[in-house]
Scaffold this motif. Structure first.
Motif, mmCIF file in Angstrom:
data_model
loop_
_atom_site.group_PDB
_atom_site.id
_atom_site.type_symbol
_atom_site.label_atom_id
_atom_site.label_comp_id
_atom_site.label_asym_id
_atom_site.label_seq_id
_atom_site.Cartn_x
_atom_site.Cartn_y
_atom_site.Cartn_z
ATOM 1 N N GLU A 19 0.835 -1.189 0.000
ATOM 2 C CA GLU A 19 0.000 0.000 0.000
ATOM 3 C C GLU A 19 0.878 1.250 0.000
ATOM 4 O OE1 GLU A 19 -3.475 0.744 0.165
ATOM 5 O OE2 GLU A 19 -3.548 -1.280 -0.654
ATOM 6 N N LEU A 52 -7.298 5.500 7.604
ATOM 7 C CA LEU A 52 -7.675 4.860 6.354
ATOM 8 C C LEU A 52 -8.083 5.905 5.316
ATOM 9 C CD1 LEU A 52 -9.811 1.936 7.834
ATOM 10 C CD2 LEU A 52 -7.362 1.955 7.308
ATOM 11 N N GLU A 66 -5.233 -7.100 11.404
ATOM 12 C CA GLU A 66 -6.326 -7.863 10.805
ATOM 13 C C GLU A 66 -6.962 -7.088 9.652
ATOM 14 O OE1 GLU A 66 -10.600 -9.982 11.883
ATOM 15 O OE2 GLU A 66 -9.264 -9.331 13.509
ATOM 16 N N TRP A 67 -7.159 -5.782 9.822
ATOM 17 C CA TRP A 67 -7.778 -4.996 8.752
ATOM 18 C C TRP A 67 -6.921 -5.045 7.486
ATOM 19 C CZ3 TRP A 67 -7.172 -1.237 5.208
ATOM 20 C CH2 TRP A 67 -8.330 -0.675 4.647
ATOM 21 N N ARG A 70 -7.089 -8.533 5.906
ATOM 22 C CA ARG A 70 -8.376 -8.834 5.275
ATOM 23 C C ARG A 70 -8.639 -8.010 4.020
ATOM 24 N NH1 ARG A 70 -12.367 -11.613 7.983
ATOM 25 N NH2 ARG A 70 -12.086 -12.022 10.216
ATOM 26 N N ASN A 71 -8.210 -6.744 4.019
ATOM 27 C CA ASN A 71 -8.682 -5.791 3.013
ATOM 28 C C ASN A 71 -7.666 -5.421 1.942
ATOM 29 O OD1 ASN A 71 -11.494 -4.850 4.051
ATOM 30 N ND2 ASN A 71 -10.192 -4.862 5.870
ATOM 31 N N CYS A 72 -6.443 -5.849 2.085
ATOM 32 C CA CYS A 72 -5.425 -5.528 1.079
ATOM 33 C C CYS A 72 -4.960 -6.796 0.376
ATOM 34 C CB CYS A 72 -4.233 -4.828 1.736
ATOM 35 S SG CYS A 72 -4.665 -3.286 2.561
ATOM 36 N N ARG A 74 -6.373 -8.559 -1.762
ATOM 37 C CA ARG A 74 -7.474 -9.525 -1.822
ATOM 38 C C ARG A 74 -7.478 -10.466 -0.617
ATOM 39 N NH1 ARG A 74 -7.609 -11.229 -8.291
ATOM 40 N NH2 ARG A 74 -7.903 -9.098 -9.082
ATOM 41 N N GLY A 75 -7.102 -9.939 0.514
ATOM 42 C CA GLY A 75 -7.150 -10.732 1.736
ATOM 43 C C GLY A 75 -6.102 -11.814 1.824
ATOM 44 N N TRP A 78 -4.740 -12.761 5.441
ATOM 45 C CA TRP A 78 -5.618 -13.134 6.544
ATOM 46 C C TRP A 78 -6.258 -14.468 6.198
ATOM 47 C CZ3 TRP A 78 -5.612 -11.940 11.329
ATOM 48 C CH2 TRP A 78 -6.663 -12.347 12.153
#
Length: 212
Positions: A19, A52, A66-67, A70-72, A74-75, A78
């Motif tokens: 990111e 964010l 965890e965020w 899960r969210n970067c 495509r998960g 996690w």
């Protein structure tokens, strides 16, 4: 974030998920985390904090990890398996609640636990004992081969930061934790973050494992 602290884990994970992010360094010894401008971001004054894209701010390391997992990407970082998710939470909470908050907190800020300045040496020694014991328990939660859950996940940078602290303070590491630490030291994102924070990765990962 602040170099060499638990925020190193968030920094590593942000690099791993590729990111684009901007780092704001908080000078903890100078008390910048208690200034109004930082309290407006994170009322508790703790680090790390992650703002964010939608403006929300995450202020808990486990939640941040965890965020991102899960969210970067495509998960990818996690686990989809509920059993592995449970293991990930158990590992991360063992790190933050026991190794960090009960053990190393006494090593780094003994004055918060001591009645007088003369108590600090005893508090630091107690912290080392607590950290070593909690690291043993943590090592028992790790997958015997490879990363914490077998494959790399959001839990691994969190395991890494307390192993890094153990390395820097000569607290003994069990063999399984040392193997994980050395594995992490070979990752490009870890090397990059350590260098950015002022550490030489080539000088790390040398302590002998705890025979126990």
């Amino acid at each position: 974030m602040a170099p060499g602290t638990c925020s190193t884990a968030a920094n590593i994970l942000l690099e791993e998920v590729e990111e684009v992010f901007e780092v704001a360094v908080v000078n903890l010894p100078a008390g910048e985390n208690h200034r109004p401008e930082y309290r407006a971001i994170n009322p508790s004054g703790t680090i790390p904090s992650l703002r964010l894209k939608d403006g929300r701010v995450l202020t808990d390391l486990v939640t941040i990890a965890e965020w991102l997992g899960r969210n970067c990407r495509r998960g990818r970082y996690w686990p989809a398996d509920p059993a592995l998710q449970t293991r990930a939470h158990a590992i991360m909470e063992q790190v933050t609640r026991e190794v960090h908050a009960q053990g190393f907190a006494r090593v780094f800020v003994p004055e918060k636990f001591a009645g007088t300045a003369r108590d600090c040496a005893a508090i630091m020694a107690e912290g080392r004992r607590l950290a070593a014991r909690a690291l043993e328990e943590l090592a028992g939660r790790l997958d015997p081969q490879g990363y914490a859950l077998g494959a790399f996940s959001a839990a691994d940078p969190i395991v890494f930061y307390v192993a890094f602290w153990a390395d820097m303070t000569d607290v003994p590491m069990p063999a399984r934790l040392l193997a994980h630490y050395r594995l992490m030291l070979g990752r490009e994102a870890v090397i990059r973050v350590l260098r950015e924070e002022g550490y030489d990765p080539a000088r790390l990962g040398q302590p002998a494992p705890n025979p126990a």
